[in-house]
Write a protein that holds these residues in place. Sequence first.
Motif, PDB file in Angstrom:
ATOM      1  N   LEU A   1       0.706  -1.574   0.208  1.00  0.00           N
ATOM      2  CA  LEU A   1       0.401  -0.194   0.525  1.00  0.00           C
ATOM      3  C   LEU A   1       0.236   1.010  -0.085  1.00  0.00           C
ATOM      4  CD1 LEU A   1      -3.167   1.776  -0.248  1.00  0.00           C
ATOM      5  CD2 LEU A   1      -2.620   0.556   2.432  1.00  0.00           C
TER       6      LEU A   1
ATOM      7  N   SER B   1       1.980   1.635  -3.354  1.00  0.00           N
ATOM      8  CA  SER B   1       0.944   1.972  -4.033  1.00  0.00           C
ATOM      9  C   SER B   1       0.510   3.839  -4.477  1.00  0.00           C
ATOM     10  CB  SER B   1      -0.223   1.293  -4.404  1.00  0.00           C
ATOM     11  OG  SER B   1      -0.354   0.310  -4.529  1.00  0.00           O
ATOM     12  N   LEU B   2       1.009   4.448  -2.858  1.00  0.00           N
ATOM     13  CA  LEU B   2       0.208   5.737  -2.409  1.00  0.00           C
ATOM     14  C   LEU B   2       1.241   5.989  -2.934  1.00  0.00           C
ATOM     15  CD1 LEU B   2      -0.897   5.043   0.836  1.00  0.00           C
ATOM     16  CD2 LEU B   2      -2.706   5.267  -1.215  1.00  0.00           C
TER      17      LEU B   2
ATOM     18  N   GLN C   1       1.440   6.356  -6.840  1.00  0.00           N
ATOM     19  CA  GLN C   1       0.200   7.797  -7.019  1.00  0.00           C
ATOM     20  C   GLN C   1       0.292   9.162  -6.863  1.00  0.00           C
ATOM     21  OE1 GLN C   1      -3.508   5.555  -5.639  1.00  0.00           O
ATOM     22  NE2 GLN C   1      -3.777   5.876  -8.049  1.00  0.00           N
TER      23      GLN C   1
ATOM     24  N   HIS D   1      -1.601  -0.229  -9.220  1.00  0.00           N
ATOM     25  CA  HIS D   1      -1.299   1.146  -8.392  1.00  0.00           C
ATOM     26  C   HIS D   1      -2.625   2.147  -7.940  1.00  0.00           C
ATOM     27  CE1 HIS D   1       2.947   0.395  -7.753  1.00  0.00           C
ATOM     28  NE2 HIS D   1       3.069   0.609  -8.400  1.00  0.00           N
ATOM     29  N   PHE D   2      -3.380   1.989  -8.794  1.00  0.00           N
ATOM     30  CA  PHE D   2      -4.787   2.961  -8.013  1.00  0.00           C
ATOM     31  C   PHE D   2      -5.721   1.736  -7.991  1.00  0.00           C
ATOM     32  CE2 PHE D   2      -9.415   3.662  -8.892  1.00  0.00           C
ATOM     33  CZ  PHE D   2      -9.567   4.636  -8.951  1.00  0.00           C
TER      34      PHE D   2
ATOM     35  N   VAL E   1      -4.965  -1.010  -6.071  1.00  0.00           N
ATOM     36  CA  VAL E   1      -4.367  -1.088  -4.486  1.00  0.00           C
ATOM     37  C   VAL E   1      -4.512  -0.508  -3.746  1.00  0.00           C
ATOM     38  CG1 VAL E   1      -1.920  -2.275  -2.870  1.00  0.00           C
ATOM     39  CG2 VAL E   1      -2.134  -3.125  -5.241  1.00  0.00           C
ATOM     40  N   ALA E   2      -4.827   1.457  -3.903  1.00  0.00           N
ATOM     41  CA  ALA E   2      -4.515   1.926  -2.699  1.00  0.00           C
ATOM     42  C   ALA E   2      -6.339   1.868  -2.678  1.00  0.00           C
ATOM     43  CB  ALA E   2      -4.589   3.120  -3.926  1.00  0.00           C
TER      44      ALA E   2
ATOM     45  N   ALA F   1      -5.153  -2.330  -0.114  1.00  0.00           N
ATOM     46  CA  ALA F   1      -4.330  -2.974  -0.291  1.00  0.00           C
ATOM     47  C   ALA F   1      -4.777  -4.747   0.690  1.00  0.00           C
ATOM     48  CB  ALA F   1      -2.921  -3.231   0.487  1.00  0.00           C
TER      49      ALA F   1
END
Lengths: 126, 135
Positions: free
Chosen positions: A90, A93-94, A97, B53-54, B56-57, B61
Motif C-alpha cells: 500500500l 501504491s500510494l 500515485q 497501483h490505483f 491497491v490504494a 491493500a
Amino acid sequence: MTDSILINTKKTLGIDVLYTAFDVDIILHINSVFSTLNQLGLGPIEGFSITGNTEIWAAFTGGDMNLNAVKSYMYLRVRLLFDPPSTSYLITSLEEQARELEWRLNVVREFETYPIPPVEPIEEAV
Amino acid sequence: MTRSYSELSQFETFEERYAYLLLRGDVGRATFGFDRYLNQMFYGSREWKQIRHFVVARDNACDLGVPGFEVNDRLLVHHMNPLTKEIVIYGDELTLDPENLITTTLLTHNALHFGNASFKPRTMIQRSRGDTRLW
C-alpha cells in the motif's frame, strides 16, 4: 458539500469532522504539503497555509479546475505522513500515485509558465 | 460484464465477496496463462502498473478489499471477469477498468479460479502472554 481543505482531507483520511483531537497534526502535515506544492510552482507565490477549517481549496487553486488533482495529492501525501500503512504494497501504491499526480501537476504548471514563443520572421541578409 | 466492483462492494464479509467472485475455471485457461508472451507483455505494461497501483490504494491493500484482511505477502490484482487472449489483443475495456479489478493474495486468487466454496483465508493469529511456542 464543503470546500474546506481541512474538512475534505479529514474526510478522505476517514476521520469524523467533529473529531478534532488530530487537527493540529493534520494541519501541520497539510502545510508541509503546501510548501511542496509551492516548490512545484503551484498556488500563491508567497506560499499558502491553513490554520483551521475555514480555508478553502479555491483560495489555493484560484478556481483553476486543472489543479483539482491537488486534492487527491493532499490526501495521498498526508496519509503517508500522518497514517502510513502497515503494508509495503500500500505504501508503494500510494507513493506511486502521489508521484504521478506530482508529475501531472507539474505539467499543468509548465504549460502556464512556458508557453511556446511566437516565431519571429527571419530577416534576410542584405 | 457479469461481475463488478460496484456490486462486490455491496457485500461486507470476506465469505460473501469470495462466493460472488468464485469462478471454478481450468488451470491456465482463465488467466490466459498458456500464452506467456502475451501475459508478460500485458502485466509488464506501464498502463497495467498504473491501474494496479490505483486498485491497491483503493482497496487499502486488503484481500478482496475487506478491512482487516491486509495483504502482507504475494499480492495480486485479480480480474473479476477473466481475460481471454482476444480481449487483451483487441484492447477491451475489461483489461484496465477498475470496476473489473480487485486486490487479492495469491492463495485467494488461486482459490477463486480453481477452488471451491470451502476455501478459508489465512487470518492473523493473535499473540498472547506466554505464547512462545511456534505454531
